[in-house]
Design an enzyme around this catalytic site. Structure first.
Site: not given
Length: 509
Positions: A283, A357
């Site tokens: 990130k 996910r």
């Protein structure tokens, strides 16, 4: 935790640090809400005018303090805004009562006892006020010197110690049950907040699993924890792949609450990334500081299962906590790697920051093997949903329109803003991979919906399923409002509990 009591005492004679009353925003200025009649009478019926002179309007979130009338044992009256005055014959909305009680409880930090003389037309109102008090009084001070000594050293204030609900009926079973339910749900929701707020150096997957084990033992919940060895043996490639770069190994925790009278079974699945650096797809600066909150879905599931057990709901509720820490290292999963999931499907990992996910996919398939009547997963899954719905509303997606509507209605009923979202079939093609069965990324536009479509691939055939993307409201980076504090919010706990209650009552469909 603030203690809740039901009281029939009159406001003037009650020994307390403050009397809390409600003020509504009327067409011609502020109006004193029901429950405060004794206080208004002591001001010769001019309390609304006095409040208006002090600048009060009755707007939601507004707090006005004034000296108590002569003869009152409490020294202060705290008038809290309820928002718009309801129409003739209508009562106050439960959420308005919750928010007002929460604002007042936070304003009374440091007080030993406060009497809440808010409108209580029925037992449900007492539950709403009680819930608002307990959620609004929340504070997380475990890592502050002031928190270790209840404010004596560091200048901080301890939460309100006791709240007496005036106008409630202590001997009425409905009132008593409403407040007991409020206490159980709020206490577990605040436990979820604590977990979200705990620094990641103290809450890794193993530590989270230990918290779950302790709570399960306390409340008679069956618990199973799969460590790295068991996950490897079972073929949980998604959870293992996400946790591969961390020194702290992943875990899959199963919490099972069963009722001998249950006719419905529910599975709740929570994303539990105890810290998300993005992995190799690191990130950028400015996006890491709050990533301890990436386990908020698992915290919500954990809290909801414990609450269901405490309430003795007549439904079987199983919680699956998919726990991992997503870190970059020489052993971390790389963009381009292919993982074989627990379901047997292969996934090409195009972005390691789309990790939630992956852990959810394994847990969803595990939950599906038990063939529950419905599955709900909860996750701080995508920034795309925040772009669509903002920071206070979460998305509801599902493979069944009626179930999506039921979950949405449950969320709105308990005061958790949510919005139904679609799963457009044309977005599925974007996840086609030349190498694997599916890729973990698809089209950039509609990214929140793409993530939902990915998860749908791992729900067992014929099983009703909903996905809650709580990325926006799970962590409040702004100032507190209503009963919502800064930091972890506990979003989705109340929705899950309400869905379980509906299932127990045979009203879920």
């Amino acid at each position: 935790m603030t203690a809740l009591t039901l009281s029939t005492a009159a406001a003037p004679g009650l020994r307390a640090d403050a009397i809390v009353i409600g003020v509504a925003k009327g067409a011609e200025g502020p109006s004193v809400a029901p429950g405060a009649e004794a206080v208004d009478k002591a001001y010769d019926g001019r309390l609304a005018g006095v409040l208006e002179t002090l600048g009060a309007s009755g707007a939601e979130g507004e707090v006005t303090k004034l000296p108590a009338p002569s003869g009152f044992k409490a020294p202060v009256v705290v008038a809290v805004g309820l928002g718009a005055e309801p129409g003739k014959g209508a009562g106050y909305d439960a959420e308005a009562l919750r928010r007002a009680a929460g604002v007042a409880a936070r304003a009374l930090a440091g007080a030993k006892k406060a009497a809440f003389a808010l409108p209580l037309a029925e037992a449900a109102d007492a539950g709403a006020v009680g819930e608002g008090v307990l959620l609004g009084a929340y504070s997380f001070d475990a890592y502050k010197e002031s928190g270790r000594d209840a404010g004596a050293k560091g200048g901080g204030k301890a939460p309100l110690a006791e709240a007496a609900l005036l106008g409630a009926k202590p001997r009425d079973k409905a009132y008593k049950a409403a407040v007991e339910r409020a206490a159980a749900v709020a206490e577990e929701l605040n436990r979820a907040r604590d977990l979200v707020n705990t620094p990641p150096n103290d809450l890794n997957p193993e530590a989270f699993a230990a918290v779950a084990q302790a709570a399960a033992k306390e409340h008679g919940i069956k618990v199973q924890v799969l460590d790295e060895k068991a996950l490897t043996k079972g073929g949980y490639g998604g959870i293992l792949g996400v946790g591969a770069g961390s020194a702290s190994g992943p875990r899959l925790v199963k919490l099972s609450y069963t009722s001998p009278k249950a006719k419905k079974s529910l599975a709740f699945v929570g994303k539990g990334i105890t810290y998300d650096s993005g992995g190799i797809s690191l990130k950028p600066a400015g996006h890491n500081e709050t990533m301890k909150c990436d386990m908020a879905g698992a915290a919500a599931v954990f809290a909801a299962v414990v609450a269901a057990a405490r309430l003795g709901l007549e439904a079987n509720v199983t919680g699956w906590l998919a726990l991992a820490e997503n870190m970059p290292s020489g052993s971390a999963t790389r963009p381009g790697d292919v993982l074989r999931m627990y379901s047997g499907k292969t996934v090409e990992v195009l972005n390691t920051d789309a990790e939630g996910r992956l852990v959810l996919a394994d847990a969803l398939w595990a939950a599906s093997q038990e063939k529950p009547d419905a599955i709900i997963d909860v996750a701080t899954l995508t920034g795309a949903i925040m772009l669509a719905l903002g920071s206070r509303t979460y998305a509801v997606m599902a493979n069944d329109d009626a179930f999506r509507s039921a979950v949405h209605e449950a969320a709105e009923e308990v005061g958790e803003p949510a919005w139904p979202m679609p799963l457009p079939e044309h977005l599925r093609k974007g996840m086609d991979s030349p190498t694997a069965d599916i890729a973990n990324m698809g089209e950039r536009m509609g990214g929140g919906l793409v993530a939902g479509l990915f998860l749908r691939e791992f729900v067992g055939e014929g099983i009703t399923w909903a996905h809650l993307d709580i990325a926006g409201p799970a962590f409040n980076e702004g100032g507190p409002f209503g009963y919502t504090p800064k930091g972890g919010t506990g979003t989705a706990v109340r929705t899950l509990v309400r869905v379980a209650e509906l299932a127990a009552a045979g009203e879920l469909g």
